[in-house]
Design a protein around this motif. Structure first.
Motif, PDB file in Angstrom:
ATOM      1  N   ILE A  11       0.805  -1.228   0.000  1.00 26.89           N
ATOM      2  CA  ILE A  11       0.000   0.000   0.000  1.00 26.89           C
ATOM      3  C   ILE A  11       0.836   1.275   0.000  1.00 26.89           C
ATOM      4  CG2 ILE A  11      -2.029  -1.020   1.100  1.00 26.89           C
ATOM      5  CD1 ILE A  11      -1.083   0.298   3.750  1.00 26.89           C
ATOM      6  N   HIS A  44       8.502  -4.712   2.852  1.00 21.31           N
ATOM      7  CA  HIS A  44       8.202  -6.089   3.264  1.00 21.31           C
ATOM      8  C   HIS A  44       9.518  -6.786   3.552  1.00 21.31           C
ATOM      9  CE1 HIS A  44       6.689 -10.164   3.395  1.00 21.31           C
ATOM     10  NE2 HIS A  44       5.469  -9.665   3.464  1.00 21.31           N
ATOM     11  N   LYS A  45       9.780  -7.003   4.861  1.00 20.89           N
ATOM     12  CA  LYS A  45      11.106  -7.519   5.242  1.00 20.89           C
ATOM     13  C   LYS A  45      11.318  -8.930   4.711  1.00 20.89           C
ATOM     14  CE  LYS A  45      10.631  -4.212   8.721  1.00 20.89           C
ATOM     15  NZ  LYS A  45       9.700  -3.717   9.706  1.00 20.89           N
ATOM     16  N   HIS A  97      14.214  -0.796   8.347  1.00 20.62           N
ATOM     17  CA  HIS A  97      14.785   0.505   7.996  1.00 20.62           C
ATOM     18  C   HIS A  97      15.739   1.002   9.091  1.00 20.62           C
ATOM     19  CE1 HIS A  97      10.860   0.969   5.734  1.00 20.62           C
ATOM     20  NE2 HIS A  97      11.656   1.577   4.863  1.00 20.62           N
ATOM     21  N   VAL A 124       5.660   5.470   8.540  1.00 24.25           N
ATOM     22  CA  VAL A 124       4.344   5.010   8.975  1.00 24.25           C
ATOM     23  C   VAL A 124       4.542   3.981  10.079  1.00 24.25           C
ATOM     24  CG1 VAL A 124       3.225   5.374   6.755  1.00 24.25           C
ATOM     25  CG2 VAL A 124       4.391   3.205   7.182  1.00 24.25           C
ATOM     26  N   HIS A 154       2.774   1.188  10.355  1.00 28.03           N
ATOM     27  CA  HIS A 154       2.096  -0.048   9.952  1.00 28.03           C
ATOM     28  C   HIS A 154       2.881  -0.672   8.808  1.00 28.03           C
ATOM     29  CE1 HIS A 154       0.645   1.996   6.360  1.00 28.03           C
ATOM     30  NE2 HIS A 154       0.215   2.991   7.132  1.00 28.03           N
ATOM     31  N   GLY A 155       2.444  -1.837   8.402  1.00 22.89           N
ATOM     32  CA  GLY A 155       3.172  -2.563   7.375  1.00 22.89           C
ATOM     33  C   GLY A 155       2.624  -2.378   5.975  1.00 22.89           C
ATOM     34  N   ALA A 185       0.463  -4.160   4.214  1.00 25.17           N
ATOM     35  CA  ALA A 185      -0.961  -4.486   3.976  1.00 25.17           C
ATOM     36  C   ALA A 185      -1.191  -4.890   2.518  1.00 25.17           C
ATOM     37  CB  ALA A 185      -1.844  -3.308   4.371  1.00 25.17           C
ATOM     38  N   HIS A 194      -8.660   1.077  -0.214  1.00 24.08           N
ATOM     39  CA  HIS A 194      -9.053   0.969   1.196  1.00 24.08           C
ATOM     40  C   HIS A 194      -7.891   1.205   2.164  1.00 24.08           C
ATOM     41  CE1 HIS A 194     -13.041  -0.177   0.141  1.00 24.08           C
ATOM     42  NE2 HIS A 194     -12.620  -1.212  -0.569  1.00 24.08           N
ATOM     43  N   ASP A 244      -5.699   3.151   4.581  1.00 23.76           N
ATOM     44  CA  ASP A 244      -5.888   4.357   5.404  1.00 23.76           C
ATOM     45  C   ASP A 244      -4.578   5.161   5.385  1.00 23.76           C
ATOM     46  OD1 ASP A 244      -6.226   6.224   7.388  1.00 23.76           O
ATOM     47  OD2 ASP A 244      -6.886   4.802   8.927  1.00 23.76           O
TER      48      ASP A 244
HETATM   49  N1  LIG Z   1       7.522   0.797   8.403  1.00 16.43           N
HETATM   50  C1  LIG Z   1       7.662  -0.411   7.873  1.00 16.43           C
HETATM   51  O1  LIG Z   1       8.403  -0.607   6.919  1.00 16.43           O
HETATM   52  C2  LIG Z   1       6.881  -1.575   8.440  1.00 16.43           C
HETATM   53  C3  LIG Z   1       6.160  -1.478   9.637  1.00 16.43           C
HETATM   54  C4  LIG Z   1       5.492  -2.600  10.116  1.00 16.43           C
HETATM   55  C5  LIG Z   1       5.526  -3.787   9.395  1.00 16.43           C
HETATM   56  N2  LIG Z   1       6.235  -3.833   8.233  1.00 16.43           N
HETATM   57  C6  LIG Z   1       6.266  -5.039   7.402  1.00 16.43           C
HETATM   58  O2  LIG Z   1       5.025  -5.182   6.702  1.00 16.43           O
HETATM   59  C7  LIG Z   1       4.834  -6.554   6.374  1.00 16.43           C
HETATM   60  C8  LIG Z   1       3.433  -6.968   6.725  1.00 16.43           C
HETATM   61  O3  LIG Z   1       3.297  -6.897   8.134  1.00 16.43           O
HETATM   62  P1  LIG Z   1       1.985  -7.221   8.962  1.00 16.43           P
HETATM   63  O4  LIG Z   1       1.058  -8.021   8.116  1.00 16.43           O
HETATM   64  O5  LIG Z   1       2.422  -7.727  10.264  1.00 16.43           O
HETATM   65  O6  LIG Z   1       1.366  -5.809   9.272  1.00 16.43           O
HETATM   66  P2  LIG Z   1       0.495  -4.813   8.389  1.00 16.43           P
HETATM   67  O7  LIG Z   1       0.526  -3.518   9.135  1.00 16.43           O
HETATM   68  O8  LIG Z   1       0.905  -4.797   6.980  1.00 16.43           O
HETATM   69  O9  LIG Z   1      -0.984  -5.401   8.450  1.00 16.43           O
HETATM   70  C9  LIG Z   1      -1.630  -5.699   9.698  1.00 16.43           C
HETATM   71  C10 LIG Z   1      -3.142  -5.460   9.547  1.00 16.43           C
HETATM   72  O10 LIG Z   1      -3.386  -4.049   9.512  1.00 16.43           O
HETATM   73  C11 LIG Z   1      -4.027  -3.677   8.292  1.00 16.43           C
HETATM   74  N3  LIG Z   1      -3.439  -2.410   7.848  1.00 16.43           N
HETATM   75  C12 LIG Z   1      -2.130  -2.058   7.933  1.00 16.43           C
HETATM   76  N4  LIG Z   1      -1.945  -0.829   7.452  1.00 16.43           N
HETATM   77  C13 LIG Z   1      -3.154  -0.376   7.063  1.00 16.43           C
HETATM   78  C14 LIG Z   1      -3.610   0.857   6.480  1.00 16.43           C
HETATM   79  N5  LIG Z   1      -2.780   1.891   6.233  1.00 16.43           N
HETATM   80  N6  LIG Z   1      -4.922   0.975   6.179  1.00 16.43           N
HETATM   81  C15 LIG Z   1      -5.780  -0.040   6.444  1.00 16.43           C
HETATM   82  N7  LIG Z   1      -5.407  -1.225   7.022  1.00 16.43           N
HETATM   83  C16 LIG Z   1      -4.107  -1.386   7.315  1.00 16.43           C
HETATM   84  C17 LIG Z   1      -3.767  -4.810   7.313  1.00 16.43           C
HETATM   85  O11 LIG Z   1      -4.769  -4.893   6.319  1.00 16.43           O
HETATM   86  C18 LIG Z   1      -3.746  -6.014   8.254  1.00 16.43           C
HETATM   87  O12 LIG Z   1      -5.061  -6.408   8.557  1.00 16.43           O
HETATM   88  C19 LIG Z   1       5.921  -7.336   7.135  1.00 16.43           C
HETATM   89  O13 LIG Z   1       6.952  -7.655   6.247  1.00 16.43           O
HETATM   90  C20 LIG Z   1       6.418  -6.336   8.169  1.00 16.43           C
HETATM   91  O14 LIG Z   1       7.741  -6.537   8.530  1.00 16.43           O
HETATM   92  C21 LIG Z   1       6.897  -2.759   7.727  1.00 16.43           C
END
Ligand SMILES: NC(=O)c1ccc[n+]([C@@H]2O[C@H](COP(=O)([O-])OP(=O)(O)OC[C@H]3O[C@@H](n4cnc5c(N)ncnc54)[C@H](O)[C@@H]3O)[C@@H](O)[C@H]2O)c1
Ligand SMILES: N[C@H](C(=O)O)[C@H](O)COP(=O)(O)O
Length: 326
Positions: free
Chosen positions: A17, A122-123, A136, A295, A297-298, A300, A308, A310
């Motif tokens: 995303i 995506h690690k 990072h 951010v 979060h990952g 997604a 979708h 956020d």
């Molecule tokens: N800053 C970064 O680079 C970072 C941070 C966290 C995780 N990651 C990486 O991302 C990959 C996936 O990790 P994960 O599945 O544990 O976590 P994720 O944050 O990608 O997803 C977890 C849940 O949160 C939802 N979600 C996450 N971000 C969202 C957004 N912006 N809007 C709506 N829904 C959202 C997803 O759909 C899922 O249900 C892994 O490789 C992880 O290492 C990267």
């Protein structure tokens, strides 16, 4: 004189995303020039897929920084070797992801950019292609030759810093030594002073074990390492409280006093912060020679290209970055 500044942004994993979030950012005008370090074809394709406006300008480093109106962005072009399909990871693009991080980091080190904002990588897929990459934070520390940096996540009302970051739980205890703990606390204090303008930061420190070790009956790290280190720092006038049990440290009477809580490991502190932050949390690396935010979060993957995703966290990260560089 042109006093505008540039923030470089890496979208991260192209199939995730991150690119959607960049397109979302572009729908607003920002008071600085955003330079997106990415493949322009990918940005344009994702904007079309999302049915959003996007006009791209080539990055011209010798021209003055130019904030763009809504619907426009500057791109520092790096080509992705393999086709990108939203939602489908491809290890053939992992070197491209790393190349964007390297270019953005070097641009900050050289003074070309005022700060770096990263989208999610995506690690797993980076490691699948044979590169050793834990995150990072560690990558930028190594590239900037910093022996130690600190990950801190923030919301409007809470900051949580981490003593250890991406380690298996089994390795956490041995990573907490007197010197590593003191070094982390000094970095936090320095950056809260320098970047956040807090004159005498107060740090609330979590114990490692349940009930902060229960007087040694549930683990001895508090008695042998954490408490003596904090006591030594207090004699040097560091304003530190703890170690306190992690299950009760996150309550208003403590948080009102704390400029940050220091958690001993990733999943001790981040679930609380991410729950409290409701998607608006921001990740910032302390101890780097430039400002780096992200951010919280990952990637997604399943939401890429769907409309979708956020964008609250990336907008919060950009707003914080602008505040910090101003
Ligand atoms: N800053 C970064 O680079 C970072 C941070 C966290 C995780 N990651 C990486 O991302 C990959 C996936 O990790 P994960 O599945 O544990 O976590 P994720 O944050 O990608 O997803 C977890 C849940 O949160 C939802 N979600 C996450 N971000 C969202 C957004 N912006 N809007 C709506 N829904 C959202 C997803 O759909 C899922 O249900 C892994 O490789 C992880 O290492 C990267
Ligand atoms: N622990 C971070 C989080 O949960 O947001 C994440 O893994 C990102 O870390 P880097 O910014 O170091 O990739």
């Amino acid at each position: 004189m042109n006093d505008q500044q540039r923030i470089v942004i890496t979208p991260g994993e192209p199939a995730g995303i991150g690119t959607d979030l960049i397109v979302a950012l572009a729908q607003h005008a920002w008071p600085v020039e955003l330079v997106i370090c990415a493949d322009p074809t990918l940005l344009a394709a994702r904007a079309r897929q999302l049915n959003m406006l996007l006009r791209l300008h080539q990055y011209l480093p010798d021209e003055p920084a130019t904030p763009r109106p809504a619907g426009e962005l500057t791109v520092l072009a790096i080509k992705a070797p393999a086709p990108v399909i939203a939602g489908e990871l491809n290890a053939d693009n992992s070197n491209y992801v790393i190349a964007t991080l390297a270019r953005a980091c070097d641009g900050c080190l050289g003074g070309e950019f005022a700060a770096l904002l990263t989208g999610p990588v995506h690690k797993g897929i980076i490691n699948d292609c044979g590169l050793s990459f834990s995150s990072h934070t560690e990558y930028f520390a190594e590239r900037c030759s910093r022996e130690r940096v600190v990950m801190m996540l923030v919301t409007e009302s809470l900051r949580v810093a981490l003593m250890t970051t991406h380690l298996p739980l089994l390795a956490v205890s041995s990573a907490i030594t007197s010197s590593s703990l003191a070094a982390v606390i000094k970095i936090i204090v320095n950056d809260l002073q320098q970047k956040f303008g807090i004159a005498q930061p107060c740090i609330y420190v979590c114990g490692l074990n349940p009930h902060a070790g229960e007087g040694g009956h549930l683990g001895r790290e508090e008695i042998e390492v954490i408490t003596p280190t904090l006591d030594a720092l207090r004699t040097q006038h560091y304003n530190i409280v703890g170690p306190l049990p992690a299950d009760t440290i996150f309550q208003p009477k403590y948080l009102q006093q704390a400029d940050t809580v220091l958690a001993m490991y990733h999943d001790q502190g981040l679930p609380v912060l991410k729950y409290q932050g409701c998607g608006r949390a921001v990740n910032i690396t302390l101890g780097l020679p430039f400002i780096r935010t992200s951010v919280a979060h990952g990637t997604a993957i399943e939401l890429a290209g769907s409309g979708h995703a956020d964008a609250s966290s990336i907008k919060s990260a950009l707003n914080l970055t602008i505040k910090l560089i101003k």
